[in-house]
Write an enzyme that holds these catalytic residues in place. Structure first.
Site, PDB file in Angstrom:
ATOM      1  N   ASP A  52       0.849  -1.192   0.000  1.00 53.58           N
ATOM      2  CA  ASP A  52       0.000   0.000   0.000  1.00 53.58           C
ATOM      3  C   ASP A  52       0.886   1.243   0.000  1.00 53.58           C
ATOM      4  O   ASP A  52       1.971   1.233  -0.600  1.00 53.58           O
ATOM      5  CB  ASP A  52      -0.918  -0.044   1.228  1.00 53.58           C
ATOM      6  CG  ASP A  52      -2.275   0.589   0.958  1.00 53.58           C
ATOM      7  OD1 ASP A  52      -2.322   1.803   0.753  1.00 53.58           O
ATOM      8  OD2 ASP A  52      -3.278  -0.144   0.958  1.00 53.58           O
ATOM      9  N   HIS A  90      -4.101   5.711   3.785  1.00 58.37           N
ATOM     10  CA  HIS A  90      -4.691   4.425   3.402  1.00 58.37           C
ATOM     11  C   HIS A  90      -3.942   3.219   3.964  1.00 58.37           C
ATOM     12  O   HIS A  90      -4.553   2.300   4.535  1.00 58.37           O
ATOM     13  CB  HIS A  90      -4.750   4.335   1.876  1.00 58.37           C
ATOM     14  CG  HIS A  90      -5.689   3.297   1.359  1.00 58.37           C
ATOM     15  ND1 HIS A  90      -5.309   2.006   1.091  1.00 58.37           N
ATOM     16  CD2 HIS A  90      -7.016   3.375   1.077  1.00 58.37           C
ATOM     17  CE1 HIS A  90      -6.348   1.315   0.651  1.00 58.37           C
ATOM     18  NE2 HIS A  90      -7.405   2.117   0.628  1.00 58.37           N
ATOM     19  N   ASN A 181     -15.004  -0.337  -5.931  1.00 57.31           N
ATOM     20  CA  ASN A 181     -16.063   0.520  -5.394  1.00 57.31           C
ATOM     21  C   ASN A 181     -16.799   1.258  -6.501  1.00 57.31           C
ATOM     22  O   ASN A 181     -16.168   1.870  -7.379  1.00 57.31           O
ATOM     23  CB  ASN A 181     -15.461   1.548  -4.428  1.00 57.31           C
ATOM     24  CG  ASN A 181     -14.747   0.888  -3.263  1.00 57.31           C
ATOM     25  OD1 ASN A 181     -15.163  -0.152  -2.771  1.00 57.31           O
ATOM     26  ND2 ASN A 181     -13.651   1.504  -2.829  1.00 57.31           N
ATOM     27  N   SER A 249     -11.731  -1.828   0.144  1.00 54.59           N
ATOM     28  CA  SER A 249     -10.359  -1.958   0.638  1.00 54.59           C
ATOM     29  C   SER A 249     -10.382  -2.293   2.125  1.00 54.59           C
ATOM     30  O   SER A 249      -9.602  -3.123   2.603  1.00 54.59           O
ATOM     31  CB  SER A 249      -9.570  -0.676   0.390  1.00 54.59           C
ATOM     32  OG  SER A 249     -10.211   0.427   1.010  1.00 54.59           O
TER      33      SER A 249
END
Length: 468
Positions: A52, A90, A181, A249
């Protein structure tokens, strides 16, 4: 090709009301019965790689949980323990959902609070090239990851990423990725979630039903909580250190934590059987069997930790037709106790039905063959049977005998005193040449005709025709 983070929405700070503590906002912990699961295991000894934006190792929710990692692409040169995403934090959020240490209402409790986080930084919130992500996955596999969480998505097909996933699966690592999404414009399930071997995760709301914010498709494997998920973020993002968002996520990170629990509870299970245990114990919420929205069902951590689940020899999510190697370099094979949806290359109900039909046709064909052979054998025995009394040597019912039936009272012909036993004029008759009175050998029928004489043992039913 580049990958975009599956953020799912703008982070917002939790409301300041006293009832809305961090633990109070973690509604999904109770929905998943995580407190009950923690009585069994908390993930000790398992390493989860978070590919990430990096992870803020100084966050109180992650104290002592973050290992020294690595950076690639724009994150090159770092050890992964700093979050480059100053907009949403994130990577830190995903790590906290997996392994937040908890301990008080003000500290995030992760799904596997005793697991370790291996941060793999691939850059900031901007799109990341698939080649960089693939490099990060390979590094994580080579540096002790038991689980790899990739919370990013791409719409194209990247050979590098496919090869990286195959590399992980072949080396006993479980890979988890979000479906996507709708708020970000995603349609269907993209890479890496749609790569064979990856647990593609879709989202369910607080009501347990499929959430409209999640994409879906035939590659869906498991469903989990997506709605209003609180997670830790660096203070630079939100000063109180926590934010709430809705996105797959977060769902993928939650499922990655559950994978860590299973790996800790069953340390001898290979990745194929860890995945098998998760999909076998999932709660089937949609149409029976695997479907596009829930996959095999909503993930059930307690069932995955406690249920009796038959083992499989190869990875249940890897197809045998080029979808990637299983643990031993081949595709999965159906075991005697596996479901149709766990068999070679079956990814939908139509494929499973076709395979079941083929399995039924084989024994039916064998049964028909046995019946035909038995009927031929019956006709052969009838043709070779002795002629019963009263048929004479002509072989026809009522036909006149050409030789005496035998001595009076012998049981082969008319009773004593019958006219045929009186002396007959003419030369004496020759004794019968047959080996037994009243019968002569049957001449074999024409070659190839019905009832053809066969040697003993001909046309016996084939053996068995009855029926990591």
């Amino acid at each position: 090709m580049s990958l975009a983070l599956v953020t799912g929405g703008v982070l917002v700070a939790p409301a300041p009301a006293s009832a809305d503590t961090v633990r109070g906002l973690q509604w999904y912990l109770d929905s998943l019965r995580i407190p009950q699961a923690h009585k069994i295991t908390k993930g000790q000894g398992v390493t989860v790689a978070v590919v990430d934006t990096g992870v803020d190792a100084s966050h109180p929710a992650l104290a002592g949980r973050v290992l020294r990692g690595a950076g690639f692409g724009s994150g090159a040169g770092s050890d992964g323990r700093r979050d480059a995403d100053t907009e949403t934090g994130h990577g830190t959020g995903m790590a906290g959902l997996v392994a937040g240490i908890g301990g008080s209402d003000g500290v995030q409790l992760g799904i596997a609070p005793e697991a370790r986080i291996l941060p793999v930084a691939t850059g900031g919130p901007e799109n990341v090239s698939s080649a960089v992500a693939a490099e990060g996955v390979r590094w994580a596999v080579d540096n002790g990851a038991d689980v790899v969480n990739i919370s990013s998505r791409a719409t194209g097909r990247s050979p590098e990423l496919v090869e990286a996933v195959e590399y992980a699966v072949a080396r006993d690592v479980v890979v988890v990725a979000p479906a996507g999404n709708t708020v970000q414009g995603d349609v269907g399930i993209g890479q890496p979630a749609n790569i064979p071997g990856v647990i593609a995760v879709t989202g369910t709301g607080r009501d347990g039903k499929f959430h409209s914010g999640s994409t879906f498709g035939p590659e869906a494997v498991l469903a989990g909580p997506i709605e209003d998920i609180i997670a830790p973020v660096p203070p630079v993002v939100i000063d109180i250190g926590y934010g709430v968002a809705t996105g797959t996520s977060s769902t993928a990170a939650i499922v990655s934590g559950i994978v860590a629990l299973v790996r800790a509870r069953y340390p001898d299970l290979d990745a194929a059987n860890v995945v098998n245990r998760l999909i076998r114990t999932a709660s089937d919420l949609g149409p029976e069997g695997r479907d596009d929205r829930y996959g095999f069902g909503a993930v059930d951590p307690v069932a995955a930790l406690t249920a009796s689940v038959p083992s499989v020899q190869q990875h249940p999510l890897v197809a045998a037709d080029g979808g990637g190697p299983g643990p031993d370099g081949a595709g999965p094979e159906k075991t005697d106790d596996s479901e149709p949806w766990l068999t070679v290359g079956v990814t939908n109900r139509t494929g499973a039905m076709i395979q079941v039909a083929l399995c039924l046709l084989i024994p039916i064909a064998l049964l028909v063959l046995v019946v035909v052979l038995l009927r031929r054998e019956s006709r052969r025995k009838k043709a070779a049977a002795p002629i019963p009394p009263g048929f004479g040597n002509s072989g026809r019912p009522g036909g006149p005998p050409t030789v005496p039936y035998g001595p009076p009272g012998g049981g082969y012909g008319p009773p004593p005193g019958h006219p045929m036993w009186q002396p007959q004029p003419g030369p004496p008759q020759s004794p019968p040449s047959t080996p037994y009175p009243g019968q002569m050998p049957l001449s074999p029928p024409a070659e190839g005709g019905p009832g053809e004489r066969e040697t003993p043992g001909d046309h016996r039913p084939p053996t068995g025709s009855g029926g990591r």
